[in-house]
Motif scaffolding. Structure first.
Motif, PDB file in Angstrom:
ATOM      1  N   PHE A 161     -11.903   8.147  -6.637  1.00  0.00           N
ATOM      2  CA  PHE A 161     -11.084   8.800  -5.603  1.00  0.00           C
ATOM      3  C   PHE A 161      -9.603   8.636  -5.942  1.00  0.00           C
ATOM      4  O   PHE A 161      -8.819   9.588  -5.834  1.00  0.00           O
ATOM      5  CB  PHE A 161     -11.386   8.203  -4.230  1.00  0.00           C
ATOM      6  N   GLY A 162      -9.217   7.424  -6.369  1.00  0.00           N
ATOM      7  CA  GLY A 162      -7.827   7.195  -6.756  1.00  0.00           C
ATOM      8  C   GLY A 162      -7.435   8.047  -7.945  1.00  0.00           C
ATOM      9  O   GLY A 162      -6.335   8.612  -7.992  1.00  0.00           O
ATOM     10  N   VAL A 163      -8.333   8.143  -8.941  1.00  0.00           N
ATOM     11  CA  VAL A 163      -8.065   8.984 -10.109  1.00  0.00           C
ATOM     12  C   VAL A 163      -7.896  10.440  -9.680  1.00  0.00           C
ATOM     13  O   VAL A 163      -6.987  11.140 -10.151  1.00  0.00           O
ATOM     14  CB  VAL A 163      -9.219   8.860 -11.131  1.00  0.00           C
ATOM     15  N   LEU A 164      -8.749  10.902  -8.758  1.00  0.00           N
ATOM     16  CA  LEU A 164      -8.684  12.288  -8.293  1.00  0.00           C
ATOM     17  C   LEU A 164      -7.366  12.557  -7.571  1.00  0.00           C
ATOM     18  O   LEU A 164      -6.763  13.622  -7.748  1.00  0.00           O
ATOM     19  CB  LEU A 164      -9.867  12.581  -7.367  1.00  0.00           C
ATOM     20  N   ALA A 184      -2.231   6.009 -16.230  1.00  0.00           N
ATOM     21  CA  ALA A 184      -1.831   6.257 -14.841  1.00  0.00           C
ATOM     22  C   ALA A 184      -3.064   6.464 -13.965  1.00  0.00           C
ATOM     23  O   ALA A 184      -3.125   5.981 -12.827  1.00  0.00           O
ATOM     24  CB  ALA A 184      -0.922   7.478 -14.768  1.00  0.00           C
ATOM     25  N   GLY A 185      -4.056   7.179 -14.500  1.00  0.00           N
ATOM     26  CA  GLY A 185      -5.292   7.382 -13.746  1.00  0.00           C
ATOM     27  C   GLY A 185      -6.024   6.078 -13.504  1.00  0.00           C
ATOM     28  O   GLY A 185      -6.580   5.857 -12.423  1.00  0.00           O
ATOM     29  N   ARG A 186      -6.030   5.203 -14.497  1.00  0.00           N
ATOM     30  CA  ARG A 186      -6.695   3.904 -14.343  1.00  0.00           C
ATOM     31  C   ARG A 186      -6.008   3.071 -13.257  1.00  0.00           C
ATOM     32  O   ARG A 186      -6.681   2.451 -12.421  1.00  0.00           O
ATOM     33  CB  ARG A 186      -6.681   3.158 -15.677  1.00  0.00           C
ATOM     34  N   ILE A 187      -4.667   3.035 -13.289  1.00  0.00           N
ATOM     35  CA  ILE A 187      -3.932   2.284 -12.268  1.00  0.00           C
ATOM     36  C   ILE A 187      -4.234   2.842 -10.878  1.00  0.00           C
ATOM     37  O   ILE A 187      -4.435   2.086  -9.913  1.00  0.00           O
ATOM     38  CB  ILE A 187      -2.420   2.329 -12.550  1.00  0.00           C
ATOM     39  N   ALA A 188      -4.278   4.172 -10.758  1.00  0.00           N
ATOM     40  CA  ALA A 188      -4.593   4.798  -9.466  1.00  0.00           C
ATOM     41  C   ALA A 188      -5.981   4.405  -9.009  1.00  0.00           C
ATOM     42  O   ALA A 188      -6.205   4.122  -7.813  1.00  0.00           O
ATOM     43  CB  ALA A 188      -4.474   6.315  -9.586  1.00  0.00           C
ATOM     44  N   ILE A 231      -5.859   0.843  -7.747  1.00  0.00           N
ATOM     45  CA  ILE A 231      -5.206   0.776  -6.439  1.00  0.00           C
ATOM     46  C   ILE A 231      -6.190   1.149  -5.344  1.00  0.00           C
ATOM     47  O   ILE A 231      -6.247   0.512  -4.280  1.00  0.00           O
ATOM     48  CB  ILE A 231      -3.987   1.716  -6.408  1.00  0.00           C
ATOM     49  N   ALA A 232      -6.991   2.187  -5.588  1.00  0.00           N
ATOM     50  CA  ALA A 232      -7.918   2.666  -4.563  1.00  0.00           C
ATOM     51  C   ALA A 232      -9.121   1.757  -4.379  1.00  0.00           C
ATOM     52  O   ALA A 232      -9.731   1.747  -3.308  1.00  0.00           O
ATOM     53  CB  ALA A 232      -8.398   4.074  -4.912  1.00  0.00           C
ATOM     54  N   ALA A 273       0.419   4.046   0.311  1.00  0.00           N
ATOM     55  CA  ALA A 273       1.818   3.841  -0.094  1.00  0.00           C
ATOM     56  C   ALA A 273       1.925   3.656  -1.600  1.00  0.00           C
ATOM     57  O   ALA A 273       2.816   4.223  -2.247  1.00  0.00           O
ATOM     58  CB  ALA A 273       2.401   2.631   0.638  1.00  0.00           C
ATOM     59  N   ASP A 274       1.016   2.881  -2.186  1.00  0.00           N
ATOM     60  CA  ASP A 274       1.080   2.639  -3.622  1.00  0.00           C
ATOM     61  C   ASP A 274       0.708   3.886  -4.423  1.00  0.00           C
ATOM     62  O   ASP A 274       1.306   4.160  -5.476  1.00  0.00           O
ATOM     63  CB  ASP A 274       0.156   1.480  -4.000  1.00  0.00           C
ATOM     64  N   LEU A 275      -0.281   4.657  -3.967  1.00  0.00           N
ATOM     65  CA  LEU A 275      -0.661   5.878  -4.675  1.00  0.00           C
ATOM     66  C   LEU A 275       0.468   6.908  -4.624  1.00  0.00           C
ATOM     67  O   LEU A 275       0.777   7.561  -5.635  1.00  0.00           O
ATOM     68  CB  LEU A 275      -1.941   6.468  -4.081  1.00  0.00           C
ATOM     69  N   LEU A 276       1.091   7.064  -3.463  1.00  0.00           N
ATOM     70  CA  LEU A 276       2.208   8.007  -3.342  1.00  0.00           C
ATOM     71  C   LEU A 276       3.406   7.548  -4.169  1.00  0.00           C
ATOM     72  O   LEU A 276       4.099   8.366  -4.771  1.00  0.00           O
ATOM     73  CB  LEU A 276       2.603   8.176  -1.875  1.00  0.00           C
ATOM     74  N   SER A 277       3.634   6.238  -4.215  1.00  0.00           N
ATOM     75  CA  SER A 277       4.743   5.709  -5.031  1.00  0.00           C
ATOM     76  C   SER A 277       4.474   5.964  -6.516  1.00  0.00           C
ATOM     77  O   SER A 277       5.398   6.311  -7.266  1.00  0.00           O
ATOM     78  CB  SER A 277       4.916   4.212  -4.779  1.00  0.00           C
ATOM     79  N   LEU A 278       3.220   5.806  -6.930  1.00  0.00           N
ATOM     80  CA  LEU A 278       2.865   6.078  -8.325  1.00  0.00           C
ATOM     81  C   LEU A 278       3.083   7.549  -8.656  1.00  0.00           C
ATOM     82  O   LEU A 278       3.659   7.888  -9.703  1.00  0.00           O
ATOM     83  CB  LEU A 278       1.408   5.684  -8.574  1.00  0.00           C
TER      84      LEU A 278
END
Length: 422
Positions: free
Chosen positions: A4-7, A313-317, A320-321, A335-340
């Motif tokens: 979901f974070g990657v998406l 970047a996708g891995r970090i996202a 985070i999720a 907040a962290d996903l939007l900041s990324l």
């Protein structure tokens, strides 16, 4: 949740790219430039539709996009005898680009070419894309900073250290920490220290520093009630925060809890500037950093966490999720996903401003040089020197493209073999 974070980041980047190209499209159409195509992605076309004279569509590889404007290169080529060797090859490459550009211009459309625009209009068209990324980043940071909030340490205790240890691990010989000896527990909220009201972590740190090793009467809130205890900080020597040596400070043995707190709108420009300046510094150091990443792939050297590709970047996202940490809920993840995503848009802005073709900064540099040359000639009452033949830069453009492709491959391999993780 990982995917979901990657998406979220993938969709956010595709939207950012689409808006970047709209930043070029709108001023180009406004100034009358003929735009045959607007596409998001590269490779085979998945879907397209025609509206007026422009074909809009999506391609299979969503790693970029383009707006095709007619007449990107002026028709005035090099005159004289053909040259040989490397210079002859460079002339042929330039002439091929110039000829392809000329084929796009139908009779009667000469006034609708990019090269026919005035310098200010050329700048508006080419600045439009990067500035759109900057605007996206500013909007996202506004949502984060003024809406969701930034992490601020509160006066609530997240953890109580059981001992005072110089090694980081408690042994039987290590004394109990002042907080543990006073009976503090995880989740307690310190509301007063020696009569001073405590509203946040900064207040608590200031009060502890002011009191030194003297016993302090501390009022603590726990489970809706309050009690008072006495804490005697222990003076401990450790490295100074500025790296200038060591310092002796009072230690209590507690860790604060972070919570999101909305900030005033006036804080947003500072955040945008700080991230932009930091990104620009990384771009300036990019050759050195890429060399370090390449070295780290074949040695035990640590990976530079400041530079990563789309896979990273996708891995970090994803992390985070999906990471499981107490007091890190949906609001903190958003907040962290939007900041990324905002930081990635800042990176797109800064990188595209590099004054080299095929980046937007290359076209901007060409327009500025052309405008400056014309104004200089007019000031000296000289004839108009005419358009700048940017097609002559095509050999350099191919070299820059090759370097960018190599950088993309290097970062993709590094993100897989030696990834940056949370």
């Amino acid at each position: 949740m990982f995917w979901f974070g990657v998406l979220v980041i993938a969709v956010g980047l595709v939207i950012s790219i689409a808006l970047h190209e709209i930043g070029h499209l709108l001023p180009a159409k406004r100034f009358g430039v003929k735009v045959p195509q607007y596409f998001v992605g590269f490779g085979p076309t998945l879907w397209s539709t025609r509206r007026g004279e422009t074909e809009y569509g999506v391609k299979a590889v969503p790693l970029g996009g383009f707006v095709r404007m007619i007449g990107m290169f002026p028709p005035n080529g090099r005159q004289g005898e053909p040259r040989r060797g490397l210079r002859g090859w460079m002339d042929r490459v330039s002439e091929d680009a110039r000829s392809y550009s000329a084929q796009e211009v139908d009779p009667g459309d000469e006034h609708r070419t990019f090269y026919s625009l005035s310098t200010p209009k050329k700048l508006a068209v080419m600045f439009g894309g990067p500035v759109m990324n900057l605007v996206i980043a500013a909007v996202l940071f506004t949502i984060v900073v003024a809406g969701l909030g930034t992490a601020v340490a509160t006066n609530r205790v997240s953890a109580v250290s059981p001992c005072v240890s110089t090694t980081g691990e408690c042994t039987a010989e290590d004394p109990a920490s002042p907080a543990a000896a006073a009976g503090l527990e995880d989740g307690d909220r310190i509301v007063a220290w020696n009569g001073e009201s405590i509203d946040d972590w900064a207040d608590l740190v200031a009060a502890i520093s002011a009191g030194g090793a003297d016993p302090a009467e501390v009022r603590v809130e726990r489970d809706g009630g309050e009690f008072t205890t006495t804490i005697t900080p222990e003076m401990t020597t450790r490295p100074a925060a500025d790296g200038s040596g060591s310092e002796t400070t009072p230690i209590v043995g507690i860790t604060g809890t972070f919570a999101l707190q909305p900030q005033p709108l006036t804080e947003v420009p500072g955040v945008v500037w700080q991230v932009t300046a930091g990104t620009a510094e990384i771009v300036v150091q990019l050759p050195q950093r890429l060399y370090g990443i390449a070295t780290a792939l074949f040695t035990d050297a640590p990976r530079d966490p400041g530079v990563m590709g789309l896979i990273g970047a996708g891995r970090i996202a994803g992390e985070i999720a999906s990471v499981s940490v107490d007091q890190y809920g949906a609001k903190e993840r958003a907040a962290d996903l939007l900041s990324l995503l905002a930081s990635l848009n800042i990176a797109l802005f800064v990188f595209n401003m590099i004054p080299l073709l095929p980046l937007d900064g290359g076209h901007i540099a060409g327009a500025l040089f052309e405008g400056t040359r014309r104004r200089w000639a007019a000031w000296r009452s000289r004839p108009d020197p005419g358009l700048v033949d940017t097609a002559r830069l095509m050999p350099l453009t191919y070299a820059v493209f090759t370097v960018l492709l190599g950088m993309t491959v290097l970062l993709a391999v590094a993100d897989i073999v030696k990834p940056v993780t949370l």
